[in-house]
Enzyme design. Structure first.
Site, PDB file in Angstrom:
ATOM      1  NE  ARG A  93      -4.218  -1.365  -0.028  1.00  0.00           N
ATOM      2  CZ  ARG A  93      -4.249  -2.436  -0.818  1.00  0.00           C
ATOM      3  NH1 ARG A  93      -3.224  -2.716  -1.607  1.00  0.00           N
ATOM      4  NH2 ARG A  93      -5.307  -3.214  -0.840  1.00  0.00           N
ATOM      5  CD  GLU A 119      -2.270   3.065  -5.426  1.00  0.00           C
ATOM      6  OE1 GLU A 119      -1.096   2.772  -5.614  1.00  0.00           O
ATOM      7  OE2 GLU A 119      -3.139   2.240  -5.142  1.00  0.00           O
ATOM      8  CG  HIS A 127      -2.936  -1.252  -7.023  1.00  0.00           C
ATOM      9  ND1 HIS A 127      -3.170  -0.516  -5.895  1.00  0.00           N
ATOM     10  CD2 HIS A 127      -3.103  -2.545  -6.662  1.00  0.00           C
ATOM     11  CE1 HIS A 127      -3.467  -1.327  -4.898  1.00  0.00           C
ATOM     12  NE2 HIS A 127      -3.437  -2.558  -5.342  1.00  0.00           N
TER      13      HIS A 127
END
Ligand code: NAI
Length: 332
Positions: free
Chosen positions: A235, A264, A296
């Site tokens: 994360r 993000e 991601h």
């Protein structure tokens, strides 16, 4: 059960449509729009919504969904730090997720980032395309015999430990709950400070919690072995981006590979090539020659998508049958 599926991408439809015939009691309506205060109202008349990792599921959003009559939140992801679990509990909503759909997919992406940044593949690819066959600036390190430091040895961290062992690396690990199985496979648990000081490759695999927020910041960056590689596929907020930028400027890293980063959320899975980005953190990180960022995509393999679809649909059926799958429940 009627489910409204937010932020549907072509690969989501493909994997869910492949399984839907096995779930005759489920109706899925896909929409491309992400979950926002405006689109939350579209959930009126649905029993459940299906959301991904970047969806804001804070208290205000949950209230809107509750007012629309939604009783179940199906997260088609493992992480749930985006959810206000206390608010979900207050609104009596059942929330289920997909833990561990393909730990190897994420671990393999972490190693792909480590290898790419180590051997400067991002530069080599561009150079050769431009008929520049010089090797200057492409020197990496041999991983065999080096030290990998794995922070968090849950499902993904364990897969990463095994990959690093396969490369012939010594593997140090830090976890609040060390795994005997990993110890048996030659992984050495050490305090975080020691892991950072000794590792040539540090890879983060713990969840984002109050405790792990900004675990990589100036203080811990200064504890790291000079010239190490840092990989984050977990994360974004595990790493303080401003401090990371300072650390990169100070030449503390050989390379940095990020599949996740703090700002993000607006970017994830969107094509923003014509946008002028509001904040400069991403742009600043991308300006460094020894940083690779992916969006991601650690989870994105056919096998993982397949497992996500099946577990999410199983989760839905379990709620329908008033017996939610215990292991997938997100509670306070
Ligand atoms: P997991 O729950 O199996 O393992 C997490 C591990 O972290 C556990 O062993 C736990 O004891 C440890 N941990 C918790 N707090 C800690 C602390 N303060 N210090 C050290 N260790 C701590 O989770 P899993 O499935 O391995 O996933 C890890 C993370 O990967 C997720 O939380 C998620 O954020 C991220 N993820 C990223 C994906 C991507 O596409 N890039 C996809 C899936 C997950």
């Amino acid at each position: 059960m009627k489910i409204l599926f937010y932020d549907a991408k072509p690969y989501d439809r493909e994997s869910f449509d492949a399984h839907l015939p096995d779930y005759p009691s489920i109706t899925l309506d896909y929409i491309e729009a992400d979950l926002t205060p405006r689109t939350a109202r579209l959930a009126q008349g649905y029993d459940a919504i299906c959301a991904f990792v970047n969806a804001d599921l804070g208290r205000d959003m949950l209230r809107l969904l509750y007012e629309a009559g939604v009783k179940t939140i199906l997260l088609r992801c493992a992480g749930f730090n985006q959810l206000d679990a206390y608010a979900a509990d207050e609104y009596d909503m059942t929330v289920l997720r997909v833990p561990g759909y393909s730990p190897e997919a994420v671990a393999e992406h972490a190693m792909a980032l480590a290898l790419a940044i180590n051997r400067r593949l991002h530069k080599a690819y561009i150079k050769v395309r431009e008929n520049n066959f010089s090797l200057v600036g492409l020197t990496g390190m041999t991983f065999r015999g080096k030290v990998a430091g794995i922070v968090g040895t849950g499902k993904i961290g364990q897969a990463m430990c095994r990959i690093c062992r396969g490369f012939g690396m010594r593997v140090l690990a830090y976890d609040k709950y060390p795994s005997d199985e990993m110890r048996g496979e030659g992984v050495e648990y050490v305090p975080l400070e020691q892991l950072l000081a000794q590792s040539d490759l540090v890879s983060l695999h713990c969840p984002l919690t109050d405790e792990t927020y900004h675990m990589i910041r100036t203080e811990t960056i200064h504890q790291m072995k000079p010239g190490c590689i840092l990989i984050n596929t977990s994360r974004g907020a595990l790493v303080d981006s401003q401090d990371l930028i300072e650390g990169i400027r100070d030449h503390r890293f050989f390379g940095v590979g990020l599949d996740v980063y703090e700002e993000e959320n607006d970017n994830v899975f969107e094509n923003r090539e014509d946008d002028i980005l509001k904040s400069s953190i991403t742009a600043r990180l991308l300006s460094f020659p020894n940083v690779i960022i992916t969006s991601h995509q650690g989870f994105l393999t056919r096998e993982a998508l397949d497992a996500i679809a099946r577990t999410t649909l199983d989760n839905a059926v379990s709620v329908e049958q008033h017996a939610p799958i215990e292991a997938n429940l997100v509670g306070v």
